[in-house]
Design a protein around this motif. Structure first.
Motif, PDB file in Angstrom:
ATOM      1  N   ILE A  47       0.882  -1.167   0.000  1.00  0.00           N
ATOM      2  CA  ILE A  47       0.000   0.000   0.000  1.00  0.00           C
ATOM      3  C   ILE A  47       0.917   1.214   0.000  1.00  0.00           C
ATOM      4  N   LEU A  48       0.787   2.052  -0.995  1.00  0.00           N
ATOM      5  CA  LEU A  48       1.653   3.222  -1.143  1.00  0.00           C
ATOM      6  C   LEU A  48       0.860   4.495  -0.859  1.00  0.00           C
ATOM      7  N   VAL A  49       1.411   5.317   0.028  1.00  0.00           N
ATOM      8  CA  VAL A  49       0.790   6.615   0.335  1.00  0.00           C
ATOM      9  C   VAL A  49       1.881   7.687   0.352  1.00  0.00           C
ATOM     10  N   GLU A  50       1.457   8.950   0.408  1.00  0.00           N
ATOM     11  CA  GLU A  50       2.412  10.053   0.280  1.00  0.00           C
ATOM     12  C   GLU A  50       3.115  10.404   1.581  1.00  0.00           C
ATOM     13  N   THR A  51       2.428  10.275   2.710  1.00  0.00           N
ATOM     14  CA  THR A  51       3.010  10.754   3.967  1.00  0.00           C
ATOM     15  C   THR A  51       3.169   9.631   4.988  1.00  0.00           C
ATOM     16  N   GLU A  52       4.096   9.826   5.906  1.00  0.00           N
ATOM     17  CA  GLU A  52       4.308   8.858   6.978  1.00  0.00           C
ATOM     18  C   GLU A  52       3.087   8.786   7.895  1.00  0.00           C
ATOM     19  N   GLU A  53       2.421   9.907   8.076  1.00  0.00           N
ATOM     20  CA  GLU A  53       1.220   9.926   8.915  1.00  0.00           C
ATOM     21  C   GLU A  53       0.144   9.005   8.345  1.00  0.00           C
ATOM     22  N   GLU A  54      -0.067   9.099   7.022  1.00  0.00           N
ATOM     23  CA  GLU A  54      -1.055   8.217   6.385  1.00  0.00           C
ATOM     24  C   GLU A  54      -0.645   6.759   6.545  1.00  0.00           C
ATOM     25  N   ALA A  55       0.639   6.474   6.345  1.00  0.00           N
ATOM     26  CA  ALA A  55       1.125   5.108   6.448  1.00  0.00           C
ATOM     27  C   ALA A  55       0.921   4.549   7.863  1.00  0.00           C
ATOM     28  N   ASN A  56       1.207   5.359   8.880  1.00  0.00           N
ATOM     29  CA  ASN A  56       1.020   4.914  10.264  1.00  0.00           C
ATOM     30  C   ASN A  56      -0.447   4.641  10.568  1.00  0.00           C
ATOM     31  N   GLY A 114       3.245 -13.765   5.376  1.00  0.00           N
ATOM     32  CA  GLY A 114       2.191 -13.361   6.303  1.00  0.00           C
ATOM     33  C   GLY A 114       2.532 -12.136   7.113  1.00  0.00           C
ATOM     34  N   GLU A 115       3.803 -11.735   7.127  1.00  0.00           N
ATOM     35  CA  GLU A 115       4.230 -10.589   7.922  1.00  0.00           C
ATOM     36  C   GLU A 115       3.939  -9.278   7.199  1.00  0.00           C
ATOM     37  N   ILE A 116       3.569  -8.251   7.961  1.00  0.00           N
ATOM     38  CA  ILE A 116       3.295  -6.913   7.428  1.00  0.00           C
ATOM     39  C   ILE A 116       4.292  -5.940   8.027  1.00  0.00           C
ATOM     40  N   SER A 117       4.895  -5.125   7.168  1.00  0.00           N
ATOM     41  CA  SER A 117       5.981  -4.241   7.602  1.00  0.00           C
ATOM     42  C   SER A 117       5.466  -2.975   8.281  1.00  0.00           C
ATOM     43  N   GLU A 118       6.372  -2.302   8.976  1.00  0.00           N
ATOM     44  CA  GLU A 118       6.167  -0.922   9.371  1.00  0.00           C
ATOM     45  C   GLU A 118       6.330  -0.067   8.110  1.00  0.00           C
ATOM     46  N   PRO A 119       5.945   1.210   8.133  1.00  0.00           N
ATOM     47  CA  PRO A 119       6.114   2.056   6.939  1.00  0.00           C
ATOM     48  C   PRO A 119       7.561   2.072   6.454  1.00  0.00           C
ATOM     49  N   VAL A 120       7.732   1.879   5.141  1.00  0.00           N
ATOM     50  CA  VAL A 120       9.051   1.884   4.500  1.00  0.00           C
ATOM     51  C   VAL A 120       9.099   3.052   3.525  1.00  0.00           C
ATOM     52  N   GLY A 167       7.348   7.289  -1.958  1.00  0.00           N
ATOM     53  CA  GLY A 167       6.486   7.623  -0.833  1.00  0.00           C
ATOM     54  C   GLY A 167       6.716   6.643   0.305  1.00  0.00           C
ATOM     55  N   TYR A 168       5.626   6.306   1.017  1.00  0.00           N
ATOM     56  CA  TYR A 168       5.701   5.378   2.145  1.00  0.00           C
ATOM     57  C   TYR A 168       4.904   4.119   1.818  1.00  0.00           C
ATOM     58  N   HIS A 169       5.525   2.974   2.051  1.00  0.00           N
ATOM     59  CA  HIS A 169       4.924   1.687   1.710  1.00  0.00           C
ATOM     60  C   HIS A 169       4.623   0.887   2.968  1.00  0.00           C
ATOM     61  N   ILE A 170       3.475   0.228   2.963  1.00  0.00           N
ATOM     62  CA  ILE A 170       3.196  -0.850   3.903  1.00  0.00           C
ATOM     63  C   ILE A 170       3.291  -2.123   3.061  1.00  0.00           C
TER      64      ILE A 170
END
Length: 300
Positions: free
Chosen positions: A169-178, A232-238, A243-246
């Motif tokens: 999931i790609l978003v523009e900001t770290e806030e959105e990713a969190n 099965g693991e999901i990352s912290e924002p990268v 941008g920022y990826h989950i």
């Protein structure tokens, strides 16, 4: 959005024969009634008749187009004489492969419009090419030693590297990713959230699916995170330049060393393609000797 650093893909070229037979032949029929003048263009009051258009195209491309038509007729006669079966299934498989090489149906349709082709003309050309390939089989000899030597020289091409199947999931900001990561931690569905929030239009509606990829195909921060995770693991924002990826890792495959018996047929196809040009010249020369061809425009 393209996270990959670049890769070579199989480039399938639509042969010019399609253009010659589809566009030229269809556009150049003369007026049927004596004395009738059909106008194809006007510049102010100056008209260009269909006859002028026809004559100009004959002068520019006539010999090449006629040679293409002669070849098509001879191929079809040879196909019939040798009882070569070209199934609709084989034609559809080639068409599907061609569409995939362009990136899907929509991109393929755009290519057809750009080149002025129709899908029917492409299918006719596929049928012609499959006929030529079948007729040339006796002219192509591939030995077991050739297969072995190709395998030895190109073994790394067939070895399978470690790969990861992931979605993002790609978003523009770290806030959105969190915020999205928090929803996932609370039980949110990854695919649904990707469709709702991801700014990557190439896969958002597919749940962010990126398929399998090996090392060296993705940008470094994304790759490092994906290959360090378990299925099965999901990352912290990268963070990357996009941008920022989950990232969610779906599956992983280990590197495997290729075995000759597993890739011998693939190698035969590659060697066949390499030998095709030389075999075609020999085959065409032999076929020409079988037919009496009278060309009435080649010297006009």
């Amino acid at each position: 959005m393209n996270l990959s650093k670049g890769k070579n893909g199989r480039k399938i070229i639509l042969l010019m024969l399609v253009l010659a037979l589809g566009v030229f032949a269809g556009a150049c029929e003369k007026a049927e009634e004596p004395g009738e003048v059909e106008v194809v263009a006007k510049i102010n009051d100056v008209e260009i008749s269909k006859d002028e258009f026809y004559d100009y195209l004959i002068q520019q491309n006539g010999p090449e187009v006629l040679e293409a038509l002669i070849l098509e007729k001879m191929v079809m006669m040879e196909v019939e004489a040798n009882d070569v079966d070209i199934s609709e299934e084989a034609i559809q498989e080639e068409l599907t492969e061609m569409k995939n090489s362009y990136g899907g149906d929509e991109a393929f349709e755009e290519a057809l419009v750009y080149y002025g082709f129709s899908e029917e003309s492409v299918m006719n050309n596929i049928k012609l090419n499959l006929g030529i390939e079948a007729l040339m089989e006796p002219y192509i000899d591939i030995t077991e030693d050739e297969v072995l030597q190709y395998f030895i020289a190109n073994k790394q091409e067939f070895d399978t590297t470690e790969q990861v199947k992931a979605s993002h999931i790609l978003v523009e900001t770290e806030e959105e990713a969190n915020d999205i990561k928090k929803q996932l931690d609370e039980g949110g569905d990854f695919g649904e959230l990707a469709a709702e929030y991801s700014t990557d239009p190439s896969n958002a509606q597919q749940g962010g699916d990126l398929g399998f990829f090996g090392k060296g195909q993705m940008v470094a921060p994304f790759e490092e995170a994906a290959f360090s995770m378990e299925p099965g693991e999901i990352s912290e924002p990268v963070q990357t330049d996009f941008g920022y990826h989950i990232i969610k890792v779906e599956d992983k495959t280990e590197a495997q060393e290729a075995k000759l018996e597993d890739v011998s047929e693939e190698i035969r196809e590659k060697l066949k393609e390499e030998k095709m040009n030389a075999a075609y010249s020999e085959w065409y020369a032999d076929v020409q000797e079988k037919y009496e061809v009278e060309n009435f425009i080649v010297n006009n």
